[in-house]
Motif scaffolding. Structure first.
Motif, mmCIF file in Angstrom:
data_model
loop_
_atom_site.group_PDB
_atom_site.id
_atom_site.type_symbol
_atom_site.label_atom_id
_atom_site.label_comp_id
_atom_site.label_asym_id
_atom_site.label_seq_id
_atom_site.Cartn_x
_atom_site.Cartn_y
_atom_site.Cartn_z
ATOM 1 N N GLY A 236 -5.788 37.802 22.025
ATOM 2 C CA GLY A 236 -4.559 37.648 21.299
ATOM 3 C C GLY A 236 -3.797 38.117 22.467
ATOM 4 N N GLY A 237 -3.896 38.862 23.008
ATOM 5 C CA GLY A 237 -2.997 39.491 24.222
ATOM 6 C C GLY A 237 -3.025 38.970 24.556
ATOM 7 N N LYS A 238 -4.186 38.194 25.755
ATOM 8 C CA LYS A 238 -4.124 37.505 26.868
ATOM 9 C C LYS A 238 -2.973 36.385 26.718
ATOM 10 N N LEU A 239 -3.552 35.735 25.031
ATOM 11 C CA LEU A 239 -2.280 34.697 25.275
ATOM 12 C C LEU A 239 -0.896 35.126 24.830
ATOM 13 N N LYS A 240 -0.917 36.258 24.548
ATOM 14 C CA LYS A 240 0.336 36.749 24.278
ATOM 15 C C LYS A 240 1.375 36.608 25.640
ATOM 16 N N THR A 241 0.152 37.158 26.828
ATOM 17 C CA THR A 241 1.375 36.806 27.806
ATOM 18 C C THR A 241 1.502 35.448 28.708
ATOM 19 N N VAL A 242 0.450 34.714 28.494
ATOM 20 C CA VAL A 242 0.805 32.853 28.984
ATOM 21 C C VAL A 242 1.732 32.560 27.939
ATOM 22 N N VAL B 7 11.345 26.321 21.379
ATOM 23 C CA VAL B 7 10.332 26.019 20.683
ATOM 24 C C VAL B 7 9.277 27.231 21.164
ATOM 25 N N VAL B 8 9.187 27.196 22.500
ATOM 26 C CA VAL B 8 7.593 27.707 22.860
ATOM 27 C C VAL B 8 8.599 29.428 23.489
ATOM 28 N N MET B 9 9.771 29.457 22.780
ATOM 29 C CA MET B 9 9.721 31.816 23.086
ATOM 30 C C MET B 9 9.560 31.666 21.813
ATOM 31 N N LEU B 10 10.682 30.838 20.642
ATOM 32 C CA LEU B 10 10.419 31.638 19.795
ATOM 33 C C LEU B 10 8.342 31.908 19.038
ATOM 34 N N ALA B 11 7.586 30.500 19.595
ATOM 35 C CA ALA B 11 6.235 31.030 19.392
ATOM 36 C C ALA B 11 5.953 31.947 19.718
ATOM 37 N N ALA B 12 6.484 32.234 21.354
ATOM 38 C CA ALA B 12 5.827 33.938 22.524
ATOM 39 C C ALA B 12 6.598 34.913 21.083
ATOM 40 N N VAL B 13 7.013 34.676 20.632
ATOM 41 C CA VAL B 13 7.729 36.275 18.947
ATOM 42 C C VAL B 13 6.836 36.004 18.695
ATOM 43 N N ALA B 14 6.257 34.762 18.296
ATOM 44 C CA ALA B 14 5.132 35.426 16.550
ATOM 45 C C ALA B 14 3.835 35.740 17.588
ATOM 46 N N VAL B 15 3.536 35.506 18.287
ATOM 47 C CA VAL B 15 1.929 35.911 18.891
ATOM 48 C C VAL B 15 1.956 36.829 18.807
ATOM 49 N N THR C 273 0.361 39.487 17.559
ATOM 50 C CA THR C 273 -0.680 40.864 18.229
ATOM 51 C C THR C 273 -0.543 42.257 18.535
ATOM 52 N N GLY C 274 0.913 42.478 18.056
ATOM 53 C CA GLY C 274 1.663 43.436 18.105
ATOM 54 C C GLY C 274 1.353 44.332 17.303
ATOM 55 N N VAL C 275 0.983 43.890 15.607
ATOM 56 C CA VAL C 275 0.152 44.281 14.720
ATOM 57 C C VAL C 275 -1.571 44.945 14.650
ATOM 58 N N VAL D 197 -1.809 48.193 16.536
ATOM 59 C CA VAL D 197 -1.928 49.133 15.589
ATOM 60 C C VAL D 197 -3.182 48.608 14.448
ATOM 61 N N VAL D 198 -3.275 47.735 13.789
ATOM 62 C CA VAL D 198 -4.432 48.569 13.764
ATOM 63 C C VAL D 198 -6.034 48.773 14.317
ATOM 64 N N GLU D 199 -5.939 47.988 15.602
ATOM 65 C CA GLU D 199 -7.205 48.820 16.116
ATOM 66 C C GLU D 199 -6.878 50.124 16.900
#
Length: 220
Positions: free
Chosen positions: A142-148, A174-182, A186-188, A191-193
């Motif tokens: 997920g972190g790698k997806l976030k970076t992409v 739209v892509v930026m909003l997707a980036a915010v969501a990811v 991934t941040g949450v 935190v869980v990990e």
């Protein structure tokens, strides 16, 4: 005759100055140039041909490519170093953070998006250092997806033709909003990990302490 300390120092210095680390430092050096190109592209200063915007776009693209390149080289040639582990994420956050801040200053990106992403990025970095006594939180898919997705969104916003093209502007948003969501998702997850890692570390240290007391006659 060279003393062991001097030899170790020389070995450490040579390890830092390997190709992946040089590429990481190049990425850091490119950040102020990238920012300056965007400053020159500010309203009232931009050139008619958009030269500075193209320069900023190219600078960011080259810098972000060095991120992939240094990682590939470090892993394939066994050149992963402690310096690289620390400097690489710092370089990434400086580059993406400066892009987001500058786009918001130029009025092209809402400030709330920049703030949400930066709080997540630096917050997770601080969290990693906080739980490092218990172990290292590995980079997730997920972190790698976030970076992409973040990189794609920033490149779309920086692309000179986006500013004057309505449909490109919509795609970029739209892509930026997707980036915010990811980014938030991934941040949450991190935190869980981190909580799991901390709890496991505390449980392990507690069990070790109990075992030590059981074997110590004075502790009975």
């Amino acid at each position: 005759m060279t003393s062991p300390d001097v030899a170790a120092s020389g070995s450490s210095a040579s390890a830092i100055w390997n190709l992946p680390n040089v590429l990481t430092m190049l990425r850091i050096v490119l950040v102020p140039f990238f920012v300056w190109f965007l400053v020159l592209d500010a309203p009232g200063l931009e050139s008619a041909a958009g030269v500075w915007r193209w320069a900023a776009f190219a600078c960011f693209a080259i810098a972000i490519y060095t991120d992939k390149l240094d990682g590939d080289i470090a892993r394939s040639r066994g050149l992963v170093t402690d310096f690289g582990k620390i400097a690489d994420p710092i370089a990434d956050k400086l580059l993406t953070g400066s892009a987001l801040v500058m786009l918001s200053i130029l009025g092209e990106l809402p400030w709330w998006i920049t703030i949400v992403i930066l709080v997540r990025e630096w917050g997770i970095t601080a969290l990693r250092f906080f739980v490092i006594r218990y172990g290292v939180i590995p980079a997730s898919k997920g972190g790698k997806l976030k970076t992409v997705v973040q990189t794609a969104a920033i490149l779309l916003y920086l692309f000179p033709l986006t500013v004057g093209t309505a449909w490109l502007g919509i795609v970029a948003l739209v892509v930026m909003l997707a980036a915010v969501a990811v980014t938030v998702w991934t941040g949450v997850d991190y935190v869980v990990e981190a909580l799991k890692l901390r709890n496991a570390g505390r449980a392990a240290s507690g069990n070790t302490g109990d075992a030590g007391d059981a074997g110590d006659p004075a502790a009975r």
